[in-house]
Design an enzyme around this catalytic site. Structure first.
Site, PDB file in Angstrom:
ATOM      1  CG  ASP A  34      21.011  -3.379 -50.747  1.00  0.00           C
ATOM      2  OD1 ASP A  34      21.305  -3.275 -49.172  1.00  0.00           O
ATOM      3  OD2 ASP A  34      20.222  -2.048 -51.109  1.00  0.00           O
ATOM      4  NE  ARG A 115      16.561  -0.352 -61.702  1.00  0.00           N
ATOM      5  CZ  ARG A 115      17.992   0.659 -61.736  1.00  0.00           C
ATOM      6  NH1 ARG A 115      18.604   0.732 -62.962  1.00  0.00           N
ATOM      7  NH2 ARG A 115      18.791   0.886 -60.653  1.00  0.00           N
ATOM      8  CG  ASP A 144      14.788   2.323 -60.050  1.00  0.00           C
ATOM      9  OD1 ASP A 144      14.310   2.058 -60.735  1.00  0.00           O
ATOM     10  OD2 ASP A 144      15.658   2.410 -59.618  1.00  0.00           O
ATOM     11  CB  SER A 196      20.890   5.889 -53.006  1.00  0.00           C
ATOM     12  OG  SER A 196      20.431   5.036 -53.200  1.00  0.00           O
TER      13      SER A 196
HETATM   14  N1  ARG Z   1      14.977   8.930 -59.017  1.00  0.00           N
HETATM   15  C1  ARG Z   1      14.905   8.196 -60.149  1.00  0.00           C
HETATM   16  C2  ARG Z   1      14.084   7.492 -61.048  1.00  0.00           C
HETATM   17  O1  ARG Z   1      13.276   7.075 -60.211  1.00  0.00           O
HETATM   18  C3  ARG Z   1      16.246   7.699 -59.825  1.00  0.00           C
HETATM   19  C4  ARG Z   1      16.500   6.695 -59.263  1.00  0.00           C
HETATM   20  C5  ARG Z   1      17.640   5.864 -58.676  1.00  0.00           C
HETATM   21  N2  ARG Z   1      17.585   4.391 -58.175  1.00  0.00           N
HETATM   22  C6  ARG Z   1      18.215   4.166 -57.464  1.00  0.00           C
HETATM   23  N3  ARG Z   1      17.991   2.979 -56.965  1.00  0.00           N
HETATM   24  N4  ARG Z   1      19.265   4.759 -56.616  1.00  0.00           N
HETATM   25  O2  ARG Z   1      14.265   7.044 -61.812  1.00  0.00           O
END
Ligand code: ARG
Length: 420
Positions: A34, A115, A144, A196
């Site tokens: 990406d 993040r 995110d 992912s």
């Molecule tokens: N569900 C978790 C969260 O919202 C993990 C997210 C993982 N992020 C990703 N871009 N794969 O924090």
């Protein structure tokens, strides 16, 4: 890619970039498909220069020289690689440990904690390098994007944001075709979409593929960090974690810096299949999803911390703090790291944790971690009082009937009113 798929003509939020004013972009770059496609696409679409930023939060198995080389090869004017592990541990994991941070009862928030730091660094480097815009690779369906954009909009109202993956609507096939066309190396085959993944020091998450089928039990290949419990050693292992004022400072008697202690705890936990969580989760954007987590270090450290806290706190603190812990975890999950309530809550967490000093022994065996020993100079505990045999001192057994009479008074009266 045709430009009709460009950022929408109408920008919903004040911080969304006007395509005509995108000249120099700070791209949060992971080296994956990406963000590599984005790196090329931004240069073509906006005729803009791109500065890349890759942040090391302790995600295992990354080769940062390779990532940097790839960025430069794809036309980035610069690619900064920042080792932020110490800052992550000190400023983000430390308060999380003090707050026993778990969202939804099982997710230790590693992504949610990472993040705001990544976005804060993006702001710093964007300002330093004269960028007008920050770009990230989040989709429009996740948490995110909330965490990153809320951070940037809070810390740097002068910076604008683009999120190409959210607007361009390329599928994976199209991205791979775009990559081929533009000389972007694509790792692995194109057959099956991979899971992912996101990971750092504190844990790893997998989403997508069969994980989206709620009745599909985890397949073995999803576990890349933690040994499957059935394959874990047949002998249990004892681990001792020592804490000072709420923070782990030694493992099995050896004093370690927090980053190294977490890495070692992760290694030991992973070997015993600890920290697997198959989690149904309420995302902040409304979706309900399933995640598979592997968080061995968090499983060990949070279990021990929680136990020690219970030991040194009173019944009233022990009733109250979990409510604040839950609120803390929710705020951080929901992308509001910079919200003053989080800082207020931290003041309480720090205050309680002043007394959280001592040592907890854990027994690890085939996916389970269990507290087996406790020691603390601050334990609100007196073995002679708690013992069945003794009487006297601060505790008078003959006072108990009087206590019970008064303690149960209202409940007895209410019961009678309802039952006569
Ligand atoms: N569900 C978790 C969260 O919202 C993990 C997210 C993982 N992020 C990703 N871009 N794969 O924090």
């Amino acid at each position: 890619m045709s430009s009709d798929r460009n950022s929408p003509a109408v920008r919903t939020a004040s911080y969304e970039a006007d395509p005509a004013n995108v000249h120099r972009v700070l791209l949060l770059y992971s080296g994956g498909l990406d963000t590599s496609v984005m790196l090329k696409w931004i240069q073509d679409e906006y005729q803009a220069e791109v500065v890349c930023l890759t942040v090391n939060l302790g995600q295992p198995g990354e080769d940062y020289d390779v990532i940097r080389g790839k960025a430069l090869q794809l036309g980035a004017v610069e690619c900064h690689v920042v080792d932020a592990r110490t800052e992550f541990a000190r400023e983000y994991l430390t308060p999380a440990i003090k707050a026993n941070a778990l969202y939804g009862g099982g997710y230790p928030l590693f992504t949610a904690l990472g993040r705001p730091l990544i976005a804060k660094l993006a702001v710093e480097y964007a300002r330093r390098d004269g960028c007008d815009t920050i770009a990230h690779g989040c989709t429009g369906k996740g948490n995110d994007q909330v965490r990153i954009e809320a951070t940037v909009a809070t810390l740097a109202p002068e910076l604008k944001i683009i999120a190409p993956v959210r607007t361009w609507q390329m599928g994976r096939e199209e991205e791979i075709a775009y990559a081929r066309e533009h000389g972007i190396p694509v790792k692995g085959g194109t057959e099956a979409a991979p899971y992912s993944i996101d990971d750092n020091l504190w844990g790893r998450s997998s989403e997508g593929r069969w994980i989206e089928e709620l009745d599909h039990a985890p397949e073995d290949d999803v576990f890349q960090l933690v040994t499957r419990p059935e394959d874990a050693p047949d002998e249990p292992e004892l681990v001792e974690l020592a804490f000072e004022r709420g923070l782990p400072v030694a493992l099995n008697g050896e004093r370690l810096e927090l980053v190294e202690l977490i890495e070692r705890a992760a290694e030991i936990g992973a070997r015993h299949g600890i920290g697997i969580v198959d989690h149904i989760e309420d995302r902040i954007v409304g979706l309900k999803v399933r995640d598979i987590y592997e968080a061995p270090a968090a499983a060990l450290i949070l279990s021990a911390h929680q136990e020690l806290e219970r030991l040194v706190c009173t019944i009233h603190q022990n009733q109250f703090k979990p409510q604040l812990d839950r609120q803390w975890a929710f705020l951080v999950y929901a992308g509001l790291w910079w919200e003053p309530l989080r800082v207020d809550l931290d003041a309480y967490m720090d205050q309680v944790n002043e007394r959280v000093t001592g040592t907890i022994g854990l027994k690890l065996f085939k996916g389970h971690v269990r507290v087996v020993t406790r020691a603390s100079p601050n334990a609100v505990y007196d073995a002679s009082l708690a013992s069945f045999s003794e009487s006297g001192g601060l505790f008078s057994q003959s006072a108990s009937p009087g206590f019970i009479e008064l303690w149960s008074l209202q409940s007895r009266m209410a019961w009678r009113l309802r039952n006569q």
